[in-house]
Write a protein that holds these residues in place. Sequence first.
Motif, PDB file in Angstrom:
ATOM      1  N   LEU A 397       0.000  -0.338   1.567  1.00 26.84           N
ATOM      2  CA  LEU A 397       0.447  -1.610   1.035  1.00 26.84           C
ATOM      3  C   LEU A 397       0.157  -2.702   2.053  1.00 26.84           C
ATOM      4  O   LEU A 397       0.706  -2.702   3.152  1.00 26.84           O
ATOM      5  CB  LEU A 397       1.945  -1.562   0.726  1.00 26.84           C
ATOM      6  CG  LEU A 397       2.576  -2.874   0.250  1.00 26.84           C
ATOM      7  CD1 LEU A 397       1.972  -3.328  -1.064  1.00 26.84           C
ATOM      8  CD2 LEU A 397       4.093  -2.713   0.125  1.00 26.84           C
ATOM      9  N   VAL A 398      -0.713  -3.626   1.692  1.00 29.49           N
ATOM     10  CA  VAL A 398      -1.055  -4.734   2.581  1.00 29.49           C
ATOM     11  C   VAL A 398      -0.019  -5.836   2.470  1.00 29.49           C
ATOM     12  O   VAL A 398       0.457  -6.368   3.471  1.00 29.49           O
ATOM     13  CB  VAL A 398      -2.465  -5.271   2.249  1.00 29.49           C
ATOM     14  CG1 VAL A 398      -2.792  -6.478   3.121  1.00 29.49           C
ATOM     15  CG2 VAL A 398      -3.504  -4.177   2.418  1.00 29.49           C
ATOM     16  N   GLY A 399       0.357  -6.193   1.254  1.00 26.40           N
ATOM     17  CA  GLY A 399       1.378  -7.209   1.069  1.00 26.40           C
ATOM     18  C   GLY A 399       1.307  -7.858  -0.292  1.00 26.40           C
ATOM     19  O   GLY A 399       0.356  -7.663  -1.053  1.00 26.40           O
ATOM     20  N   LYS A 400       2.319  -8.644  -0.592  1.00 25.97           N
ATOM     21  CA  LYS A 400       2.402  -9.380  -1.849  1.00 25.97           C
ATOM     22  C   LYS A 400       2.035 -10.839  -1.618  1.00 25.97           C
ATOM     23  O   LYS A 400       2.336 -11.402  -0.571  1.00 25.97           O
ATOM     24  CB  LYS A 400       3.821  -9.306  -2.425  1.00 25.97           C
ATOM     25  CG  LYS A 400       4.281  -7.911  -2.804  1.00 25.97           C
ATOM     26  CD  LYS A 400       5.709  -7.972  -3.353  1.00 25.97           C
ATOM     27  CE  LYS A 400       6.197  -6.589  -3.761  1.00 25.97           C
ATOM     28  NZ  LYS A 400       7.593  -6.645  -4.297  1.00 25.97           N
ATOM     29  N   SER A 401       1.410 -11.423  -2.630  1.00 26.50           N
ATOM     30  CA  SER A 401       1.122 -12.853  -2.536  1.00 26.50           C
ATOM     31  C   SER A 401       2.400 -13.673  -2.611  1.00 26.50           C
ATOM     32  O   SER A 401       2.494 -14.744  -2.003  1.00 26.50           O
ATOM     33  CB  SER A 401       0.160 -13.281  -3.646  1.00 26.50           C
ATOM     34  OG  SER A 401       0.719 -13.024  -4.923  1.00 26.50           O
TER      35      SER A 401
END
Length: 680
Positions: A397-401
């Motif tokens: 998981l890189v991240g959420k906008s």
Amino acid sequence: MLPLFSLCARLLPGLAIGAALAGPAFAAGAAAAADNAPVPIDAFFSNPQLEDATLSPSGRYLAAISAAPGRRDALVVLDLQDNKPRMVAGFKDADILDFEWVSDQRLLFNVSDKQTGPGGQVLSSGLYAVDRDGSAMRQLAHRRGPHEAQTPGTNINRRILSWNTFMLRQRGAQDSDRAYVVTPEFNELGEVRTVGLLQLDTRTGQTWPVKRPGPIDGWLLDNAGEPRLATHSEDGKTTIYYREKDGETWRTIAQFATYAGSKDAFTPVGFGADGTLFVLAQAGQDTASLHTYDLASGKLSPEPIVVTRGYDFTGGLVTRRGKVLGVSIETDARANVWFDKEMQAVQEAVDKQLPSTVNTISVPSQLEAQWMLVRSYSDTRPVTYRAYNAKTGAFVLVGKSRDGIDPARMGRQDPVRYKARDGREIPALLTLPAGGAKKNLPLVMLVHGGPYLRGNHWGWNPTSQFLASRGYAVLEPDFRGSRGYGQAHYRAGWKQWGLAMQDDIADGARWAIAQGYADPQRICIAGGSYGGYAALMGLVKDPDLYKCAVNYFGVTDINLLYDGHWSFKSDLQDDWRIHGMPLLVGDQVKDAAQLKATSPIEQAARITQPLLMASGAVDRRVPLYHGTKFRDAVKKHNQQVEWVVYPEEGHGWSQPATRFDFWTRVEKFLAKHIGDKAAQ
């Protein structure tokens, strides 16, 4: 079915870039969403917390722009092997605007000031390069403005390029410290005269200009990352040039009418590894498809490579160095179409593990790369970035906008089609509030700008979701003239401002009434730019249908688009004003009566409904005098006019504070006239 976040955690916990660098602010958003109070306005209209995630050429590293409260937007890099993020570039007085990988070791990036609108920007640009570990930072171009800000250290024996040097934003060779950058040149009126191309050594600052065949508007690199095509539009004609492999010789391969088009017209999309040129072309059909173009014979392939039924092909090539793997497309939603069987298997595996979202995949340039980037979203979920290991099937998981958005509290969005009064089918998006009643709702007709572009893009949208969260049904029509649905739909909108284009919008509202979605006594029309124009004309043409309107930076007088004003010239290019507008909007002489009848300022006395208007003081597309002249005209007959000017804003709201203020005003305005307060 497990919730999406639980499923991801079970596969591989990962370490989100945003969470690692931003601290506890992310938890606050989640707590707010758990409350029964309306979702806070800043959850919709703040800047994204993570954007532009991109893999390095090898696929081992991932870079992205990360935002967090209390600091400027920074450039961060995540090593997918050890799953540790690192901030590699950040400034106290500027934000990272965009970036690209030069090689697996080095990145190139521009900066901007996102906390100041266009009217107040002094430090509005600047080109830099940095290694992926944050070392070897170098300023390559000046920041624009009287106060030049440099990186620490001496500038002796250093090459600093002029402020008008920007990234090309195309994948280059990615095998050295060199990258291609563009240098737009301007005339005395501030219009782009030509765009130069330089090869830049990002460590030394040395440059090598690319010979151009004449004035150029745009450049296209080939599969190897070398300049291969250049385009230029002038006097209503577009010319496409091809650069031979000797690097010096250019030849014209096509020329056609810019606005009227022709049977031979095409738009370059990209190059295959063998030099094959892929293009977007009508080829005698109503909708455009993906073809190849024979550079020797000057002919399109007789059969298309990809056809998107009912839609113009919209998208690009998905390539690795030496191979075209597939294409990205957009029909009712975005997707990948894979030519490569292995990539098709990857897509199926990703979709199986992430069934609640649309999942588009991008790949790094090197053939041996294992990691891919998955961009997941839906109508109720903003974009989430994940890295996917094709060999192990693991996600990181890189991240959420955006954080603080609970999908359960978002409205579902459906692509719909309705018939206009002349039988033309109009595509639209319908967003209904989450939970509760789905019938007899107050309706906002949300009209896109342009107008000659595609307005509808299925997915989480801050404007429609904000309105739905406040209890409104939202209908967004792609009225005739909108692109993406074929030539017939597009051309049907020529010279139809305030006429058939306007009727298409009204027919959408009446369709929503007939379907039971909309309360006929509570309908408002809203939009920006052309959408603002349509909001005003809606009050003129259909006063019994619309109870109010919201016009933000909208056109109020078509003739003002032509003539401008002595104190502030519009940024509309002369070629569009001379050759495009007479064809698509109307000729000032031949169509003078029509332009007068369809300009809101000429009909201001007929507008008696409540109206909210907003303009940016430094808007160069629809300058402020559009708003002030119309305000003065309509207030003579209508005291229900609210008016706000944002001193530093241009054609659109660039600052979060502006967006918060404007949409708070819209919320109060709608509540008063068609919302809960109006129903009381």
